[in-house]
Design an enzyme around this catalytic site. Structure first.
Site, mmCIF file in Angstrom:
data_model
loop_
_atom_site.group_PDB
_atom_site.id
_atom_site.type_symbol
_atom_site.label_atom_id
_atom_site.label_comp_id
_atom_site.label_asym_id
_atom_site.label_seq_id
_atom_site.Cartn_x
_atom_site.Cartn_y
_atom_site.Cartn_z
ATOM 1 N N ASP A 197 0.910 -1.321 -0.084
ATOM 2 C CA ASP A 197 0.141 -0.092 0.009
ATOM 3 C C ASP A 197 0.759 1.461 -0.061
ATOM 4 O O ASP A 197 2.200 1.122 -0.017
ATOM 5 C CB ASP A 197 -0.902 -0.085 1.095
ATOM 6 C CG ASP A 197 -2.391 0.556 0.807
ATOM 7 O OD1 ASP A 197 -2.518 1.428 -0.083
ATOM 8 O OD2 ASP A 197 -3.408 -0.159 1.432
ATOM 9 N N ASP A 203 -10.220 3.358 -3.806
ATOM 10 C CA ASP A 203 -10.681 1.883 -3.463
ATOM 11 C C ASP A 203 -12.101 1.713 -4.064
ATOM 12 O O ASP A 203 -12.968 2.793 -4.206
ATOM 13 C CB ASP A 203 -10.827 1.901 -1.972
ATOM 14 C CG ASP A 203 -9.410 1.998 -1.232
ATOM 15 O OD1 ASP A 203 -9.340 2.022 -0.040
ATOM 16 O OD2 ASP A 203 -8.411 1.734 -1.999
#
Length: 554
Positions: free
Chosen positions: A176, A243
């Site tokens: 990430d 997302d």
């Protein structure tokens, strides 16, 4: 299915907000680690080349359904369910742990520590169980100072962490991009307080390569920094968007962002429009089938994000449809492209290794609509009839050329079209080494203009068609031109230009399985001059040498 926990601590990719405490900590630690990072970034690292993800990866990730509530028992029960419910047999192989698996502090040696209450036998214990079922284990970390949920990140600890992952038996790393530095917007920081994402990701790539275990590397930078232009040299896949969530509007937005990036995807390196929401929240079965269809058509990783152990039969039927999965996993490795889009009625086509073409008819609108295309429009020619297989129903039919279906609101019909030839395939021709596209400068149609490379933009001067007569043509109709070896010259250094199509040997090209494009006349390779990666770099012919400036993705 448990309530989906939103990742509330992830800073907005566009807002660039950071908590004050995280900013102070970031500034202190970055002052220590940035000198080391700048040294490693001074010399570009080698391309990825780890031999993984020849087709898009398939598996499970716990975040969408469970958020921070991950544990050994959850991963084991999910792996066992996948083993028994047909998912493993359908091709799903990775069982991936997301954020919140570790404690908030490293040990005295600087190593990450699995949370003993969640993983009493450590990550290795979980990996051993997953491996015993013939599956593989994935894990999560972050390229910043903290993970998105506030646990220790890998910035400055890449080698140590990669060695830990390898020793535990990890097969997949989702990496990430939270807490990469205070006051930073994407990769630009006014006081040099953040190393650019590309260099931070490259550092972990190199650490994984030295760890002694094949580990698939999934970049999760939320589509920032045009990651698709550099991701293929660093990771096996890269997130192209923010997302996803379990809503039709989110799926639709992400589809629109990802569908235009086909030039950057291929075997070993894939555009990733985020995890599947099939089976989650308010998505209907029709919308779930659309997401699965579109992800397969776009050659996207198929990472399931639902409660697998309690999945409904409808959800499992969608996730294990072998005909649709075969499109996603096709060995040719082409991402499907938009053939037409009008009023929310979309037609996508994806060429397949055996010469078939997968077609998706997607109805974005709120009402049933008929969507139509033709064999010619999807690149099929040379037959009086074609066979169609409906990939959701399994029904077969024939057509003389028309392809049409009544598609429900938010639905997708998929056909596999066989017969004839796929002699003309069109799209961008991407220079792999430079991550730019073969381009006719200024969209000119003047014969003799030398071709160049330029940032990919999907404009007509970057759209090439490889014909059944081995020509590479640009433009259409009366403006059509052919890629041409200047004046039929056959020596290294010959410029490559555009010229009126004449069917001569200097306009014939072989698109080879090793990524090269060679002149039929001379046998020389299409080559970006002097290995340049700059916009405007010229393209010519040179002796084939296997280097990245002679690698192309059509």
């Amino acid at each position: 299915m448990p309530h989906r926990n939103p990742r509330v601590k992830r800073p907005s990719p566009r807002a660039g907000l950071r908590r004050t405490l995280a900013g102070v900590l970031s500034a202190l630690l970055l002052s220590l680690v940035l000198p080391l990072l700048s040294l490693s970034a001074a010399t570009p690292a080698a391309a990825l080349g780890n031999g993984l993800a020849a087709t898009p990866q398939m598996g499970f990730n716990d975040w969408n359904a469970y958020g921070c509530n991950v544990s050994d028992s959850l991963i084991q029960s999910t792996a066992l369910a996948m083993h028994n419910n047909g998912m493993q047999g359908a091709g799903y192989e990775y069982v991936n742990i997301d954020d919140c698996w570790m404690t908030h502090n490293r040990d005295s040696g600087g190593h990450l520590v699995p949370d003993p209450s969640k993983f009493p036998n450590g990550i290795k214990g979980t990996a051993d169980y997953v491996h015993s079922l013939g599956l593989k284990l994935g894990i999560y970390e972050d390229a910043g100072l903290q993970t998105c949920a506030g646990f220790p990140g890998s910035l400055g600890h890449e080698t140590t962490d990669a060695q830990s992952f390898a020793s535990w038996g990890v097969d997949y790393l989702k990496y990430d991009n939270c807490y990469a530095g205070p006051g930073c917007a994407q990769s630009s920081c006014p006081n040099g307080t953040e190393a650019p994402a590309q260099s931070r990701y490259a550092t972990m790539r190199d650490a994984l390569a030295s760890a002694g275990r094949p580990i698939l590397f999934s970049l999760c930078s939320w589509g920032q920094d045009n990651v698709w232009t550099w991701g293929s040299g660093i990771g096996n896949s890269w997130r192209t968007t923010g997302d996803i969530n379990a809503s039709y509007s989110s799926m639709l937005s992400i589809f629109h962002s990802n569908v235009n990036l086909a030039a950057y995807a291929g075997p070993g390196h894939w555009n990733d429009p985020d995890m599947l929401e099939v089976g989650n929240g308010p998505l209907t079965d029709t919308e779930s089938r659309s997401e699965f269809s579109l992800w397969a058509e776009m050659a996207a990783p198929l990472i399931v994000g639902t409660n697998v152990a309690s999945a409904s039969q409808a959800t499992l039927a969608t996730l294990t449809n072998s005909r649709v999965i075969a499109v996603d996993q096709d060995s040719l490795g082409k991402q499907g492209t938009m053939v037409s889009s009008s009023g929310g009625l979309d037609v996508l086509a994806k060429p397949l290794a055996n010469g078939d073409v997968a077609v998706a008819l997607f109805n974005e609108t709120g009402s049933t609509a008929t969507i139509s295309t033709s064999a010619a429009a999807i690149g099929k020619t040379g037959a009086s009839g074609y066979s169609l297989t409906d990939l959701w129903s399994g029904a077969t039919s024939t057509t003389s050329g028309g392809i049409s279906a009544s598609v429900p609101a938010h639905g997708t019909t998929m056909f596999r079209v066989a017969g004839g030839t796929s002699g003309a395939t069109g799209g961008a021709v991407r220079a792999v080494g430079a991550a730019k596209c073969l381009d006719v400068p200024n969209a000119t149609t003047t014969p003799g203009t030398q071709v160049i490379i330029w940032d990919c933009n999907a404009q007509p001067n970057q759209q090439w068609t490889y014909t059944s007569s081995n020509q590479l043509t640009v433009y259409s109709g009366g403006s059509q031109m052919c890629l041409d070896a200047y004046n039929s010259q056959t020596t290294p250094g010959t410029k490559v230009d555009i010229w009126s199509c004449n069917n001569q040997a200097n306009q014939q090209w072989k698109v080879n399985t090793d990524g090269t494009i060679t002149s039929v006349q001379s046998g020389l390779c299409l080559d970006v001059t002097a290995k340049s990666t700059a916009d405007g770099a010229t393209v010519g012919l040179w002796t084939c040498n296997g280097q990245s400036n002679q690698q192309w993705a059509l």
